[in-house]
Design a protein around this motif. Structure first.
Motif, PDB file in Angstrom:
ATOM      1  N   LEU A   7       0.829  -1.197   0.000  1.00  0.00           N
ATOM      2  CA  LEU A   7       0.000   0.000   0.000  1.00  0.00           C
ATOM      3  C   LEU A   7       0.868   1.254   0.000  1.00  0.00           C
ATOM      4  O   LEU A   7       0.631   2.189  -0.780  1.00  0.00           O
ATOM      5  N   ARG A   8       1.879   1.305   0.856  1.00  0.00           N
ATOM      6  CA  ARG A   8       2.747   2.470   0.928  1.00  0.00           C
ATOM      7  C   ARG A   8       3.433   2.741  -0.407  1.00  0.00           C
ATOM      8  O   ARG A   8       3.505   3.888  -0.857  1.00  0.00           O
ATOM      9  N   ASP A   9       3.915   1.674  -1.062  1.00  0.00           N
ATOM     10  CA  ASP A   9       4.603   1.851  -2.339  1.00  0.00           C
ATOM     11  C   ASP A   9       3.657   2.385  -3.415  1.00  0.00           C
ATOM     12  O   ASP A   9       4.051   3.223  -4.239  1.00  0.00           O
ATOM     13  N   LEU A  10       2.421   1.903  -3.403  1.00  0.00           N
ATOM     14  CA  LEU A  10       1.442   2.400  -4.371  1.00  0.00           C
ATOM     15  C   LEU A  10       1.141   3.870  -4.122  1.00  0.00           C
ATOM     16  O   LEU A  10       1.106   4.682  -5.060  1.00  0.00           O
ATOM     17  N   LEU A  11       0.939   4.238  -2.865  1.00  0.00           N
ATOM     18  CA  LEU A  11       0.644   5.631  -2.545  1.00  0.00           C
ATOM     19  C   LEU A  11       1.786   6.552  -2.943  1.00  0.00           C
ATOM     20  O   LEU A  11       1.565   7.684  -3.387  1.00  0.00           O
ATOM     21  N   SER A  12       3.010   6.083  -2.795  1.00  0.00           N
ATOM     22  CA  SER A  12       4.173   6.919  -3.103  1.00  0.00           C
ATOM     23  C   SER A  12       4.273   7.238  -4.592  1.00  0.00           C
ATOM     24  O   SER A  12       4.982   8.176  -4.985  1.00  0.00           O
ATOM     25  N   GLU A  13       3.540   6.474  -5.433  1.00  0.00           N
ATOM     26  CA  GLU A  13       3.539   6.748  -6.862  1.00  0.00           C
ATOM     27  C   GLU A  13       2.679   7.957  -7.224  1.00  0.00           C
ATOM     28  O   GLU A  13       2.826   8.532  -8.304  1.00  0.00           O
ATOM     29  N   GLY A  14       1.761   8.328  -6.343  1.00  0.00           N
ATOM     30  CA  GLY A  14       0.803   9.386  -6.664  1.00  0.00           C
ATOM     31  C   GLY A  14       1.270  10.768  -6.270  1.00  0.00           C
ATOM     32  O   GLY A  14       2.096  10.946  -5.374  1.00  0.00           O
ATOM     33  N   THR A  15       0.706  11.751  -6.940  1.00  0.00           N
ATOM     34  CA  THR A  15       0.973  13.149  -6.602  1.00  0.00           C
ATOM     35  C   THR A  15      -0.110  13.708  -5.688  1.00  0.00           C
ATOM     36  O   THR A  15       0.076  14.747  -5.043  1.00  0.00           O
ATOM     37  N   ALA A  16      -1.255  13.017  -5.641  1.00  0.00           N
ATOM     38  CA  ALA A  16      -2.369  13.440  -4.795  1.00  0.00           C
ATOM     39  C   ALA A  16      -3.205  12.204  -4.465  1.00  0.00           C
ATOM     40  O   ALA A  16      -3.169  11.202  -5.187  1.00  0.00           O
ATOM     41  N   LEU A  17      -3.964  12.293  -3.388  1.00  0.00           N
ATOM     42  CA  LEU A  17      -4.834  11.186  -2.981  1.00  0.00           C
ATOM     43  C   LEU A  17      -6.207  11.734  -2.633  1.00  0.00           C
ATOM     44  O   LEU A  17      -6.343  12.625  -1.790  1.00  0.00           O
ATOM     45  N   THR A  18      -7.220  11.180  -3.296  1.00  0.00           N
ATOM     46  CA  THR A  18      -8.610  11.483  -2.976  1.00  0.00           C
ATOM     47  C   THR A  18      -9.205  10.281  -2.267  1.00  0.00           C
ATOM     48  O   THR A  18      -9.252   9.182  -2.824  1.00  0.00           O
ATOM     49  N   ILE A  19      -9.636  10.485  -1.039  1.00  0.00           N
ATOM     50  CA  ILE A  19     -10.247   9.406  -0.254  1.00  0.00           C
ATOM     51  C   ILE A  19     -11.747   9.666  -0.217  1.00  0.00           C
ATOM     52  O   ILE A  19     -12.195  10.712   0.267  1.00  0.00           O
ATOM     53  N   VAL A  20     -12.519   8.726  -0.726  1.00  0.00           N
ATOM     54  CA  VAL A  20     -13.970   8.883  -0.784  1.00  0.00           C
ATOM     55  C   VAL A  20     -14.616   8.048   0.314  1.00  0.00           C
ATOM     56  O   VAL A  20     -14.392   6.841   0.404  1.00  0.00           O
ATOM     57  N   CYS A  21     -15.399   8.706   1.141  1.00  0.00           N
ATOM     58  CA  CYS A  21     -16.195   8.013   2.150  1.00  0.00           C
ATOM     59  C   CYS A  21     -17.516   7.554   1.531  1.00  0.00           C
ATOM     60  O   CYS A  21     -17.953   8.089   0.513  1.00  0.00           O
ATOM     61  N   HIS A  22     -18.149   6.585   2.165  1.00  0.00           N
ATOM     62  CA  HIS A  22     -19.465   6.186   1.675  1.00  0.00           C
ATOM     63  C   HIS A  22     -20.500   7.234   2.066  1.00  0.00           C
ATOM     64  O   HIS A  22     -20.218   8.166   2.836  1.00  0.00           O
ATOM     65  N   ASN A  23     -21.687   7.132   1.518  1.00  0.00           N
ATOM     66  CA  ASN A  23     -22.752   8.081   1.829  1.00  0.00           C
ATOM     67  C   ASN A  23     -22.997   8.128   3.335  1.00  0.00           C
ATOM     68  O   ASN A  23     -22.958   7.095   4.016  1.00  0.00           O
TER      69      ASN A  23
END
Length: 350
Positions: A7-23
């Motif tokens: 998970l950490r390695d995947l996140l490090s590839e991004g320039t931004a992170l959008t976390i979507v909560c459920h309704n």
């Protein structure tokens, strides 16, 4: 490679992170989003945001956001779908675009961490544990395994979320929840935790719960209650929690009309009834419904049950008739009730 490192390695590839909560996000979803944001920050992601849709109306959910100063933004479905290259999309406490969220179906998702039942999840990273008592438990493991700095706010958020999701470790709790709680306990803020556990209840919520109690209908070990039209959506699961504790009741379903949809909340201790499957079978073709064996919920567009001209008592009566019939057919309560009535008749005859 351990899941946390992947998970950490995947996140490090991004320039931004959008976390979507459920309704209408609850503490488990919100705490998990906070923890994932901290992990992303540790991985070098500077731009992070948490999005949600619906309302935060339950008094504990409002207290959670206010006391912990959770930074939330309203979800724009098109902006999420058309996000810039390098911007990662994550779901916590839910798993499928368009199911209990407003993200357009088919939108590519990078990260899914969830403990709710799903038939299929499509994402670059998936940690889906139906046997976990809370999604916050999984995120606590990641924070611990990655040695991410955890302050009192995050520790309190995760600990409260686990406690709330498992009803004080009495519903669906596993050894993983106890291990996570032990890790979080010494790092949390006891005074803040007590404030979250006992927030003030609004008069409108109390009235809606009172209506659910007054309108209860018990059929064997199953209880159904229609609260009618209400603005207090989060009063439904609170009423279901309470009504499920009544003597002789093993399954409680509370439903009502909230804005332009029928909301349902179910609780069950009956080993023969899977609450999530029952709601999905009853309403899966009409809206979004499902959940765990012991707790479940659903949202069904009102147009499925009544034309636009119907309102007032006529609409309420129609909703109750259709919802009750569908639930009875799906859960098998009608068949079990018929068997009990036949047995009583035979006993009386003898």
């Amino acid at each position: 490679m351990p899941a946390a490192e992947t998970l950490r390695d995947l996140l490090s590839e991004g320039t931004a992170l959008t976390i979507v909560c459920h309704n209408n996000p609850d503490p488990d979803c919100l705490a998990s989003a906070l923890a994932l944001g901290r992990i992303a920050a540790a991985a070098g992601v500077d731009e992070r945001r948490i999005l949600y849709s619906g309302e935060i109306s339950h008094q504990q959910n409002r207290a959670f956001v206010n006391l912990l100063d959770v930074d939330l933004e309203s979800l724009d479905p098109e902006a999420v779908r058309d996000r810039a290259d390098g911007s990662l999309l994550a779901f916590v406490d839910h798993g499928v675009p368009g199911a209990n969220n407003r993200v357009p179906e088919g939108t590519p998702v990078d990260v899914v961490i969830d403990h709710h039942p799903h038939e299929s999840i499509d994402a670059r990273f998936v940690d889906h544990r139906e046997d976990a008592g809370a999604t916050a438990t999984i995120l606590t493991e990641y924070v611990r395994d990655l040695d991410v700095e955890i302050d009192a706010t995050l520790a309190t958020a995760l600990l409260f979320a686990i406690r709330r999701e498992t009803l004080g470790f009495l519903r669906g709790a596993t050894s993983a929840e106890y291990a996570a709680a032990a890790f979080l306990h010494e790092r949390s803020d006891g005074d803040l935790l007590r404030q979250l556990v006992s927030p003030a209840v609004s008069g409108a919520t109390a009235d809606a719960i009172a209506t659910a109690i007054e309108n209860r209908s018990i059929r064997g070990s199953a209880l159904l209650s229609n609260v009618g039209r209400t603005n207090e959506r989060d009063a439904l699961p609170q009423a279901a929690d309470y009504l499920a504790t009544l003597e002789g009741v093993e399954t409680a379903v509370v439903f009502g009309i909230v804005e332009d949809a029928i909301q349902l909340s179910a609780r069950s201790t009956d080993s023969r009834v899977h609450a999530g499957d029952a709601l999905d079978e009853a309403f899966g073709d009409a809206g979004s419904a499902g959940g765990h064996r012991e707790m479940a919920g659903g949202e069904i567009p009102l147009g499925i049950f009544a034309d636009d001209a119907a309102d007032g008592e006529k609409l309420g009566s129609l909703v109750e008739t259709v919802v009750t019939a569908r639930l009875a057919d799906a859960s098998g309560w009608r068949k079990r009730r018929a068997r009990r009535e036949r047995a009583r008749s035979e006993t009386s005859a003898r």
